[in-house]
Design an enzyme around this catalytic site. Sequence first.
Site, PDB file in Angstrom:
ATOM      1  N   CYS A  14       1.082  -1.365  -0.042  1.00  0.00           N
ATOM      2  CA  CYS A  14       0.106  -0.311  -0.032  1.00  0.00           C
ATOM      3  C   CYS A  14       0.406   1.072   0.562  1.00  0.00           C
ATOM      4  O   CYS A  14       1.490   1.330  -0.930  1.00  0.00           O
ATOM      5  CB  CYS A  14      -1.171  -0.350   0.730  1.00  0.00           C
ATOM      6  SG  CYS A  14      -2.441   1.297   0.640  1.00  0.00           S
TER       7      CYS A  14
ATOM      8  N   HIS B 290      -4.354  -5.503   0.074  1.00  0.00           N
ATOM      9  CA  HIS B 290      -3.355  -6.017   1.605  1.00  0.00           C
ATOM     10  C   HIS B 290      -3.165  -7.146   1.623  1.00  0.00           C
ATOM     11  O   HIS B 290      -4.508  -7.921   1.970  1.00  0.00           O
ATOM     12  CB  HIS B 290      -4.405  -5.136   2.828  1.00  0.00           C
ATOM     13  CG  HIS B 290      -4.077  -4.006   2.651  1.00  0.00           C
ATOM     14  ND1 HIS B 290      -3.001  -3.786   3.842  1.00  0.00           N
ATOM     15  CD2 HIS B 290      -4.548  -2.683   2.121  1.00  0.00           C
ATOM     16  CE1 HIS B 290      -3.332  -1.908   3.556  1.00  0.00           C
ATOM     17  NE2 HIS B 290      -4.485  -2.035   2.439  1.00  0.00           N
TER      18      HIS B 290
ATOM     19  N   GLU C 150      -1.650  -9.016   3.949  1.00  0.00           N
ATOM     20  CA  GLU C 150      -2.333  -9.661   5.147  1.00  0.00           C
ATOM     21  C   GLU C 150      -3.150  -9.397   5.956  1.00  0.00           C
ATOM     22  O   GLU C 150      -4.106  -9.705   7.484  1.00  0.00           O
ATOM     23  CB  GLU C 150      -1.158  -8.662   6.091  1.00  0.00           C
ATOM     24  CG  GLU C 150      -2.174  -7.510   6.964  1.00  0.00           C
ATOM     25  CD  GLU C 150      -2.034  -6.370   5.554  1.00  0.00           C
ATOM     26  OE1 GLU C 150      -3.374  -5.398   5.647  1.00  0.00           O
ATOM     27  OE2 GLU C 150      -1.497  -6.763   4.035  1.00  0.00           O
TER      28      GLU C 150
END
Length: 366
Positions: free
Chosen positions: A252, A337, A339
Amino acid sequence: MNAYLYLANGMVLTGQSVGAAGTTIGEVVFTTGMVGFQETLTDPSYYGQIITQTYPLIGNYGMNSQDYESDRVWCRGYIVREACAHPSNWRCETTLDQFLKDQNVIGIQGVDTRFLTRTIRESGVMNGAISTEIQPEDKAAVAELMEEIKAYTIVDAVKTTTCKEPRVYNPEGDIHVALLDLGCKENIVRCLVKRGCKVTVVPSFTTAEQLAELNPDGLMLSNGPGDPEENVEVIAELKKMLGTGIPAFGICMGHQVTALAAGASTVKMKYGHRGANQPVTDFATGRTFITSQNHGYAVKGDTLPAEMGKMSAINANDHTCEGVDYTAWNCFTVQFHPEANGGPKDTEFLFDRFIDRIKAAKKGEC
């Protein structure tokens, strides 16, 4: 208690108060996630923004002390169609309303979020305010508020959300990763620790010399809020860090500042990508992954110098840059993302790719 949403275009929407009372100003954005509202609220990437949830019922499984992505809420306000007053889940500890009150976050419910989302999609993100104090009939107060709304800008976002001093997780880990905190989500740390890493989270203002003193095996560049071009000092130090050949992985904001360090440019998007259903096509495999995203700026892929690297993925909807593989540095970055919790886990394997790069570098294979 009534609450009012005032938009920079002069529109006023009426609803009911949820969370704290008062007046707050921010950049109004929307996110399409159906779940993960606690993770959304505690994501530092929403610093300075008023979040609109497009899904109509929010808070139905409640809030708890385990699902924080940081130690607090960073957004400026919260807009929902309906805040569930009676959540049902075995992990629930409190309601959305009480959570927002505890965090002193001003919210509004009863708003037509479908209409609001369409307005933002057509005109782009705009500033706005939520108020339980200022009545639409009070023309003088509204006029003053509108001036404040129009003047509002998000500044020093990374500097505000970054940690102030280093902290270490899993000190017995056999691979040492330094995580540059640009407004980091905690699940990035968890994903690294799960893979046996010792993680040293360092502030965004860490210099290349200070990083070298830690002698990490790899460098993780986190997500974060605001305009990436604002982070001039970070970008300058990052050039030095990556120039050492350290294996690096950016997510990001980490993706954006790395591209800027390589000589590319970024652009503010009309309404950004925020939600858990963004399709990303990977060039190497031809596969399209469903990803979680939260960003209002994008790397302009065609501005990346050819000698530095190449785009590795694009958004299947609008073809914006979603990944870069660098050849000048031992580094790869993604805009989405991997995660994300709650959100799809399709791309969590990228952490394994990062660890493999570190192991190869330790063996002198790259």
